[in-house]
Design a protein around this motif. Structure first.
Motif, PDB file in Angstrom:
ATOM      1  N   ILE A  93       0.618  -1.595  -0.020  1.00 44.11           N
ATOM      2  CA  ILE A  93       0.116  -0.250   0.118  1.00 44.11           C
ATOM      3  C   ILE A  93       1.122   1.379   0.085  1.00 44.11           C
ATOM      4  O   ILE A  93       0.380   2.481   0.460  1.00 44.11           O
ATOM      5  CB  ILE A  93      -0.994  -0.102   1.345  1.00 44.11           C
ATOM      6  CG1 ILE A  93      -0.387  -0.086   1.947  1.00 44.11           C
ATOM      7  CG2 ILE A  93      -1.854  -1.031   1.133  1.00 44.11           C
ATOM      8  CD1 ILE A  93      -0.598   0.683   3.338  1.00 44.11           C
ATOM      9  N   LYS A  94       2.225   0.868  -0.321  1.00 49.70           N
ATOM     10  CA  LYS A  94       3.474   2.087  -0.228  1.00 49.70           C
ATOM     11  C   LYS A  94       2.951   3.861  -0.778  1.00 49.70           C
ATOM     12  O   LYS A  94       2.762   4.701  -1.223  1.00 49.70           O
ATOM     13  CB  LYS A  94       4.477   1.690  -0.388  1.00 49.70           C
ATOM     14  CG  LYS A  94       4.337   1.285  -2.065  1.00 49.70           C
ATOM     15  CD  LYS A  94       6.177   0.596  -1.658  1.00 49.70           C
ATOM     16  CE  LYS A  94       6.214   0.447  -3.456  1.00 49.70           C
ATOM     17  NZ  LYS A  94       8.006  -0.218  -3.507  1.00 49.70           N
ATOM     18  N   GLU A  95       1.969   2.624  -2.633  1.00 46.15           N
ATOM     19  CA  GLU A  95       1.936   3.824  -2.961  1.00 46.15           C
ATOM     20  C   GLU A  95       0.305   4.583  -2.908  1.00 46.15           C
ATOM     21  O   GLU A  95       0.191   6.257  -3.371  1.00 46.15           O
ATOM     22  CB  GLU A  95       1.149   4.085  -4.719  1.00 46.15           C
ATOM     23  CG  GLU A  95       2.399   2.763  -5.446  1.00 46.15           C
ATOM     24  CD  GLU A  95       3.699   3.659  -6.055  1.00 46.15           C
ATOM     25  OE1 GLU A  95       3.230   4.483  -6.095  1.00 46.15           O
ATOM     26  OE2 GLU A  95       4.389   2.801  -5.833  1.00 46.15           O
ATOM     27  N   ASN A  96      -0.100   4.522  -1.781  1.00 47.62           N
ATOM     28  CA  ASN A  96      -1.614   4.838  -0.829  1.00 47.62           C
ATOM     29  C   ASN A  96      -1.369   5.946   0.104  1.00 47.62           C
ATOM     30  O   ASN A  96      -2.038   6.516   0.541  1.00 47.62           O
ATOM     31  CB  ASN A  96      -2.785   3.948  -1.226  1.00 47.62           C
ATOM     32  CG  ASN A  96      -3.058   2.697  -2.067  1.00 47.62           C
ATOM     33  OD1 ASN A  96      -2.499   1.908  -2.302  1.00 47.62           O
ATOM     34  ND2 ASN A  96      -3.911   3.795  -3.104  1.00 47.62           N
ATOM     35  N   LEU A  97       0.209   5.797   0.733  1.00 50.68           N
ATOM     36  CA  LEU A  97       0.031   6.559   1.149  1.00 50.68           C
ATOM     37  C   LEU A  97       0.468   8.600   1.146  1.00 50.68           C
ATOM     38  O   LEU A  97       0.751   8.858   0.571  1.00 50.68           O
ATOM     39  CB  LEU A  97       1.969   6.203   1.852  1.00 50.68           C
ATOM     40  CG  LEU A  97       1.383   5.259   2.677  1.00 50.68           C
ATOM     41  CD1 LEU A  97       3.562   4.592   3.473  1.00 50.68           C
ATOM     42  CD2 LEU A  97       1.324   4.946   4.039  1.00 50.68           C
ATOM     43  N   GLY A  98       0.082   9.236   2.311  1.00 45.83           N
ATOM     44  CA  GLY A  98      -0.536  10.245   2.507  1.00 45.83           C
ATOM     45  C   GLY A  98       1.151  10.961   2.777  1.00 45.83           C
ATOM     46  O   GLY A  98       1.756  10.615   3.451  1.00 45.83           O
ATOM     47  N   GLN A  99       1.230  12.449   3.233  1.00 50.71           N
ATOM     48  CA  GLN A  99       2.369  13.485   3.165  1.00 50.71           C
ATOM     49  C   GLN A  99       2.469  12.795   4.749  1.00 50.71           C
ATOM     50  O   GLN A  99       3.264  12.974   5.068  1.00 50.71           O
ATOM     51  CB  GLN A  99       2.203  14.440   3.050  1.00 50.71           C
ATOM     52  CG  GLN A  99       2.332  14.889   1.829  1.00 50.71           C
ATOM     53  CD  GLN A  99       3.595  13.860   0.917  1.00 50.71           C
ATOM     54  OE1 GLN A  99       4.837  14.378   1.605  1.00 50.71           O
ATOM     55  NE2 GLN A  99       3.860  13.607   0.071  1.00 50.71           N
ATOM     56  N   GLY A 100       1.597  13.200   5.183  1.00 50.31           N
ATOM     57  CA  GLY A 100       1.408  12.827   6.665  1.00 50.31           C
ATOM     58  C   GLY A 100       1.579  11.686   7.897  1.00 50.31           C
ATOM     59  O   GLY A 100       2.241  11.766   8.177  1.00 50.31           O
TER      60      GLY A 100
END
Length: 259
Positions: A228-235
């Motif tokens: 799910i690394k592509e779905n991580l947000g900046q926070g």
């Protein structure tokens, strides 16, 4: 005068029958075999199926200690010690799992009691819970445990087994310390030091098992998170970077100069 030789009459056994001593030996062997079977039938509920299957092998190794070469003895010791350590780690996991499920069951029982009311709940529990093999005493313990703790994750941090949680939450009384203290007073200084050392070693071993199990679980969860690394947000990325820094610092402190 020469002594007369005495002829000893040998009683012939009927055809197809073994001598009594052989029959007794066979019966004795059969009883021993039956006793071993009964023993094996009694313990499986307390043992891992793999160990039940290897019970005869373990007994065979112990029976052959006197004639066992040193190399085989050392190999067997290492093998059984490795297996014991493995099951110890599993015991930590199983203890924590039992605690989580007991706590969850207590939450459900408390919800049912609130929904049905005190009087109706007693009859409902007897009909639907006790009939399923969960005694009234066990269900009460589950309910008290759930009432005492709202967050099972926090509970696991200081009470990793169900019994420890029961004692810590007041569901069960603490073990009596007076008898233990009186017994310790009768020990010599050397015996006290040895006992304290054994307790310390057991505590260190338990902490090692918890540490290695936690690291293994963390590795598994991190590998699952890669998808799910592509779905991580900046926070979330900032939070993970901070966690990475803290984890690296932890391992630096833990390992030091150890390779």
């Amino acid at each position: 005068m020469a002594a007369k030789s005495k002829k000893v009459a040998v009683k012939k056994q009927p055809a197809g029958k073994a001598p009594k001593n052989k029959v007794s030996a066979k019966k004795s062997a059969a009883r021993e075999s039956k006793a071993k079977v009964v023993a094996v039938e009694v313990v499986p509920e307390l043992m891992h199926p793999e160990v039940v299957e290897q019970l005869a092998q373990v007994e065979g190794v112990i029976d052959g200690l006197k004639t066992m070469p040193d190399t085989d003895l050392i190999e067997s010791i290492r093998d059984w010690a490795t297996r014991a350590a493995g099951f110890s780690r599993q015991a930590v996991q199983v203890g924590a799992s039992a605690l989580v499920y007991a706590w969850a069951c207590g939450k459900l029982l408390n919800a049912a009691k609130e929904k049905l009311g005190h009087g109706a709940f007693g009859k409902w529990r007897k009909t639907h819970v006790e009939s399923a093999g969960i005694s009234e005493r066990t269900s009460i313990r589950y309910m008290k445990l759930a009432e005492s703790c709202s967050d099972v994750r926090g509970l696991l941090q200081w009470a990793p087994t169900l019994r420890q949680a029961y004692v810590g939450c007041g569901v069960l009384p603490s073990p009596p310390e007076r008898d233990k203290d009186e017994a310790d007073d009768n020990l010599s200084e050397k015996e006290k030091e040895r006992k304290e050392r054994e307790v310390h070693e057991e505590e260190v071993l338990r902490k090692k098992e918890v540490l290695l199990t936690s690291v293994s679980d963390l590795q598994q969860k991190l590998r699952q998170g890669i998808s799910i690394k592509e779905n991580l947000g900046q926070g979330e990325i900032r939070q993970l970077k901070l966690a990475r820094t803290q984890i690296v610092k932890f391992f630096d402190q833990l390992l030091g100069n150890k390779s």
